[in-house]
Design an enzyme around this catalytic site. Structure first.
Site, short mmCIF file in Angstrom:
data_model
loop_
_atom_site.label_atom_id
_atom_site.label_comp_id
_atom_site.label_asym_id
_atom_site.label_seq_id
_atom_site.Cartn_x
_atom_site.Cartn_y
_atom_site.Cartn_z
N CYS A 131 0.81 -1.22 0.00
CA CYS A 131 0.00 0.00 0.00
C CYS A 131 0.85 1.28 0.00
CB CYS A 131 -0.95 -0.01 1.19
SG CYS A 131 -0.28 -0.78 2.67
N LYS A 215 10.38 -2.79 1.34
CA LYS A 215 9.41 -3.02 0.27
C LYS A 215 9.23 -1.75 -0.56
CE LYS A 215 6.61 -6.04 3.10
NZ LYS A 215 5.43 -5.97 3.97
N HIS A 244 -3.08 5.94 4.50
CA HIS A 244 -1.67 6.19 4.80
C HIS A 244 -1.30 7.58 4.26
CE1 HIS A 244 -1.56 2.10 5.92
NE2 HIS A 244 -0.90 1.57 4.91
N1 LIG Z 1 -4.67 -3.98 5.15
C1 LIG Z 1 -4.03 -3.40 4.13
O1 LIG Z 1 -4.02 -2.16 3.97
C2 LIG Z 1 -3.30 -4.22 3.15
C3 LIG Z 1 -2.79 -3.61 2.04
C4 LIG Z 1 -2.14 -4.36 1.10
C5 LIG Z 1 -2.02 -5.73 1.29
N2 LIG Z 1 -2.54 -6.33 2.40
C6 LIG Z 1 -2.39 -7.76 2.55
O2 LIG Z 1 -3.66 -8.36 2.44
C7 LIG Z 1 -3.68 -9.54 3.24
C8 LIG Z 1 -4.84 -9.52 4.22
O3 LIG Z 1 -4.77 -8.36 4.99
P1 LIG Z 1 -6.00 -7.87 5.86
O4 LIG Z 1 -5.62 -6.53 6.30
O5 LIG Z 1 -7.30 -8.06 5.16
O6 LIG Z 1 -5.94 -8.90 7.12
P2 LIG Z 1 -7.09 -9.41 8.10
O7 LIG Z 1 -8.17 -8.42 8.27
O8 LIG Z 1 -6.37 -9.91 9.29
O9 LIG Z 1 -7.71 -10.67 7.32
C9 LIG Z 1 -6.97 -11.83 7.06
C10 LIG Z 1 -7.75 -12.73 6.13
O10 LIG Z 1 -6.92 -13.85 5.79
C11 LIG Z 1 -7.63 -15.05 6.06
N3 LIG Z 1 -6.74 -16.13 6.45
C12 LIG Z 1 -5.87 -16.17 7.48
N4 LIG Z 1 -5.23 -17.37 7.51
C13 LIG Z 1 -5.72 -18.10 6.49
C14 LIG Z 1 -5.48 -19.40 6.00
N5 LIG Z 1 -4.59 -20.21 6.58
N6 LIG Z 1 -6.16 -19.82 4.91
C15 LIG Z 1 -7.06 -19.02 4.32
N7 LIG Z 1 -7.33 -17.76 4.72
C16 LIG Z 1 -6.68 -17.30 5.80
C17 LIG Z 1 -8.54 -14.69 7.21
O11 LIG Z 1 -9.58 -15.64 7.29
P3 LIG Z 1 -10.26 -16.03 8.72
O12 LIG Z 1 -11.24 -14.93 9.00
O13 LIG Z 1 -10.90 -17.33 8.42
O14 LIG Z 1 -9.15 -16.12 9.72
C18 LIG Z 1 -9.01 -13.30 6.76
O15 LIG Z 1 -10.01 -13.43 5.76
C19 LIG Z 1 -2.30 -9.66 3.86
O16 LIG Z 1 -1.47 -10.36 2.97
C20 LIG Z 1 -1.87 -8.24 3.88
O17 LIG Z 1 -0.49 -8.22 3.97
C21 LIG Z 1 -3.18 -5.60 3.33
#
Ligand SMILES: NC(=O)c1ccc[n+]([C@@H]2O[C@H](COP(=O)([O-])OP(=O)(O)OC[C@H]3O[C@@H](n4cnc5c(N)ncnc54)[C@H](OP(=O)(O)O)[C@@H]3O)[C@@H](O)[C@H]2O)c1
Length: 366
Positions: A131, A215, A244
């Site tokens: 991001c 990154k 951000h």
């Molecule tokens: N937040 C941001 O601004 C942002 C920006 C760019 C990229 N990202 C990336 O996007 C991803 C998710 O971020 P988030 O902020 O949405 O996190 P989050 O709110 O913590 O959500 C995590 C998600 O991943 C799932 N998950 C966790 N372990 C898993 C597994 N073993 N198998 C399948 N699904 C699984 C969770 O499912 P359950 O509910 O079943 O646990 C939930 O749907 C990460 O890679 C993060 O680095 C985030």
């Protein structure tokens, strides 16, 4: 030939990014035939309502990708390393939000308005940038293409939603605890995030930078096609829920005025210049939240750089939308427009091969 309505999987559908992806797909009327929502086994069987339809969450396992055209992954790097190749091997085109594949030279790392051409010939996995990179590179592109880039120094002020749902809950509970005079507990971050600024995002690397900072360095170089760009970053987590902000200092090769820079920034698709100090008008995290644009303001000469070759600016964007979900959906739109959704072998591109994830070691964050 791709059918009109695609089967789209969202992996991490219960997370903050996954939920935003579902919203953005609907808002942009992406032609979704079947929407397959996947998460961990913990969520499997739960139902969610999408546009009045009830959809059951499935467990993200290799066979869940049978028949999927596009898989939007946002479930962390470990899940992406394990399941993105399995999805691609079943014919899906993966657009991955994690850091697992970004620095692999054979994987396109794409921002829709900067390097969509890099999508051509993809082999089934495409990486969505971090991001912090996402909101910076389109602005730097405008300077790269006009006056050239010599050096960039960026300091980030990053919201807690960048960490995920648990971090949003932690900030809320720490604010409540503070107000009611109760002890503040920190679990997601090593210190309380409420009323604080933490100069630690993702793990520390041997060179003293954090992985988040590195990154920004490596991803901007790759996306801008400037492998030797002199760029440094300090990444700071602050108690903001969404968006951000970045303080950016740029040394250009040729002279440029702030007025010309504003014109150049405004000409980039998806970039909005908001810059009127007289009326206190500049980009704000709260105003950018919920928007898809990248907002730029406080554009001024960097007086520490001679010959009018220095600029200082302030860049703000919603990390969940342009910083993650919106760019992923924009990539899917480009693939569809250019008929690049199909599996590599069907497009005559090199067939998919198992790829080892490449990047700085440690951590599994965004
Ligand atoms: N937040 C941001 O601004 C942002 C920006 C760019 C990229 N990202 C990336 O996007 C991803 C998710 O971020 P988030 O902020 O949405 O996190 P989050 O709110 O913590 O959500 C995590 C998600 O991943 C799932 N998950 C966790 N372990 C898993 C597994 N073993 N198998 C399948 N699904 C699984 C969770 O499912 P359950 O509910 O079943 O646990 C939930 O749907 C990460 O890679 C993060 O680095 C985030």
């Amino acid at each position: 030939m791709i059918r009109n309505a695609l089967t789209v999987a969202v992996v991490g559908a219960t997370g903050v990014v996954g939920r935003t992806m579902i919203t953005v797909l609907g808002e942009r009327r992406f032609p979704v035939g079947e929407l397959r929502l996947l998460a961990s086994g913990r969520s499997a069987g739960r139902t969610v309502s999408v546009d009045g339809r009830t959809i059951e969450i499935g467990e993200a396992v290799p066979d869940a990708f049978e028949g999927v055209d596009i898989a939007l992954f946002s479930a962390g790097a470990d899940v992406s390393r394990e399941l993105a190749p399995a999805a691609a091997a079943r014919g899906a085109t993966v657009i991955d939000n994690s850091s697992a594949w970004r620095m692999d030279p054979s994987i396109p790392l794409v921002i829709s308005q900067v390097n969509p051409h890099d999508l051509e010939g993809h082999q089934g996995i495409i990486a969505n940038p971090n991001c912090s990179t996402m909101q910076l590179a389109p602005v730097l592109m405008a300077l790269r293409d006009s006056v050239g880039l010599e050096r960039v120094v960026v300091d980030t002020y990053q919201s807690v939603s960048g960490t995920g749902a648990d971090a949003i809950a932690e900030l809320e509970s720490q604010i409540r605890a503070h107000v009611s005079g109760e002890p503040v507990r920190a679990e997601v971050y090593p210190h309380p995030i409420a009323f604080n600024a933490l100069p630690e995002i993702d793990v520390f690397l041997p060179n003293g930078y954090t992985k988040e900072e590195w990154k920004v360095v490596m991803e901007d170089r790759k996306i801008l096609g400037l492998p030797d760009l002199r760029i440094s970053c300090t990444a700071v987590r602050i108690p903001v829920f969404v968006s951000h902000s970045e303080a950016v200092h740029v040394e250009t090769r040729d002279p440029i005025t702030p007025e010309r820079a504003r014109e150049l920034f405004a000409s980039v698709k998806g970039v909005v210049v908001q810059d009127d100090p007289g009326t206190h008008d500049y980009p704000l995290a709260t105003a950018a939240a919920g928007r898809d644009e990248i907002f730029v303001g406080r554009v001024r000469r960097d007086e520490s750089i001679p010959d009018d070759r220095g600029l200082a600016l302030w860049v703000v964007s919603d990390n969940l939308r342009k910083g993650a979900a919106t760019n992923a959906v924009e990539i899917a739109e480009i693939l569809l427009e250019r008929n690049w959704v199909e599996h590599a072998s069907a497009r005559g591109a090199r067939p998919y091969r198992a790829l080892e994830p490449v990047g700085v070691s440690g951590g599994s964050g965004a």
